[in-house]
Write a protein that holds these residues in place. Structure first.
Motif, short mmCIF file in Angstrom:
data_model
loop_
_atom_site.label_atom_id
_atom_site.label_comp_id
_atom_site.label_asym_id
_atom_site.label_seq_id
_atom_site.Cartn_x
_atom_site.Cartn_y
_atom_site.Cartn_z
N TYR A 206 0.82 -1.22 0.00
CA TYR A 206 0.00 0.00 0.00
C TYR A 206 0.85 1.27 0.00
CZ TYR A 206 -3.50 3.39 1.72
OH TYR A 206 -4.33 4.47 1.89
N VAL A 207 1.78 1.37 0.92
CA VAL A 207 2.58 2.59 1.04
C VAL A 207 3.40 2.82 -0.22
CG1 VAL A 207 4.44 3.72 2.31
CG2 VAL A 207 2.61 2.54 3.55
N GLU A 208 4.05 1.78 -0.72
CA GLU A 208 4.90 1.95 -1.90
C GLU A 208 4.08 2.38 -3.11
OE1 GLU A 208 8.40 -0.29 -4.46
OE2 GLU A 208 7.66 -1.18 -2.60
N VAL A 209 2.91 1.76 -3.33
CA VAL A 209 2.08 2.10 -4.48
C VAL A 209 1.56 3.54 -4.36
CG1 VAL A 209 -0.10 1.58 -5.64
CG2 VAL A 209 1.43 -0.28 -5.00
N VAL A 210 1.07 3.91 -3.19
CA VAL A 210 0.52 5.25 -3.00
C VAL A 210 1.60 6.31 -3.16
CG1 VAL A 210 -0.53 6.82 -1.33
CG2 VAL A 210 -1.41 4.48 -1.56
#
Length: 307
Positions: A206-210
């Motif tokens: 989640y964090v990397e994609v966002v």
């Protein structure tokens, strides 16, 4: 319990992803793919699915990359760029054996639908997009907007920093709460609504994609090699020639409603635009009747175009 929650989460591999999705209706039904935004999840479409479900539609509601049980299988699956979101839609359709579908979404999901409709029009029977034409002009990312608009996009700039990455990692739910409140000031969402959506933010990617999504759109991070050619084509702001219905929320706190004229040149097929009063950015959850009606409208336009 909403209809969507009565169905199991299914999985299918699609190139760089293992996609988690809901599948409602007969396999031979006319496909409708519902695409959620950030920071939201498929439950934005729970009531819409109930309104649309019948014996002639097949409704597919995936978790976008980085959300829920959708998992990356390689580095390309952790990119958040717009080309990746659009390609995900087409690759999901390929995996499910779907030739053409109505695509409907908001925020990231609306962008995914716009990208897919622009680059693969033969795969899109029609499109419903909240806030209109959402293909990003990354070359113009350094041009400032009105200060009031920039203030609402605080998280774009927050995520451009390592402080923002760390803040998102430890504060996924509370960042979502702030964005929801700003996006939809008239929507009385509950803690239960937020917690249901926030379960999708526990994805390890989640964090990397966002973070990559917001840095890439500001020209602060390179894209993945897999999507270079698609991004090159998107830089030309390709038109969308399939039947289209665009919606604006009349009470969207970040993206004020317009008459649609500003982006109508990008929709060169049959195009209709509606402003939905009293509704913010999460339009399908705030007014599912209006969103479902827009899908019915674009289905009618598509049938008329085929005659």
């Amino acid at each position: 319990m909403h209809l969507l929650e009565e169905y199991p989460v299914r999985h299918i591999r699609t190139g760089p992803l293992d996609v988690a999705y809901f599948d409602v209706g007969p396999e031979e039904g006319d496909p409708v793919i519902l695409l959620h935004g950030f920071p939201y999840d498929p439950h934005s479409f729970s009531a819409v699915t109930e309104l649309l479900a019948d014996d002639r539609r097949r409704i597919i509601v995936p978790y976008l990359r980085g959300h829920g049980q959708t998992m990356s299988l390689d580095a390309a699956g952790r990119s958040g760029e717009q080309a990746a979101l659009g390609a995900d839609v087409i690759e999901l359709m390929d995996a499910l054996g779907i030739g053409s579908a109505v695509l409907a979404g908001f925020d990231w999901g609306g962008r995914a639908a716009c990208v897919a409709a622009a680059l693969w029009p033969e795969r899109c029977a029609g499109i419903v997009s909240v806030t209109g034409y959402l293909i990003q002009d990354i070359a113009a990312a350094s041009k400032p907007l009105a200060p009031a608009t920039e203030a609402g996009l605080w998280y774009f700039f927050y995520f451009a920093t390592e402080r923002g990455r760390a803040g998102l990692d430890i504060g996924r739910r509370e960042i979502a709460r702030v964005i929801w409140a700003r996006n939809s000031p008239e929507w009385p969402f509950t803690d239960a609504d937020l917690q249901q959506a926030a379960a999708a933010f526990d994805n390890p990617d989640y964090v990397e994609v966002v973070i990559h999504s917001y840095r890439h759109r500001l020209g602060l991070a390179p894209g993945h090699q897999r999507y270079v050619e698609l991004e090159r084509r998107l830089a030309a702001a390709p038109t969308i020639d399939v039947p289209a219905v665009t919606l604006d929320g009349g009470a969207d706190g970040n993206f004020p409603a317009t008459d649609g004229v500003g982006y109508s040149r990008h929709f060169v097929g049959e195009h209709r635009h509606h402003v939905i009063p009293g509704v913010g950015h999460n339009l399908p959850q705030e007014n599912p009747e209006a969103f479902a009606a827009a899908i019915g409208e674009v289905e009618q336009l598509a049938r008329a175009a085929r005659r």
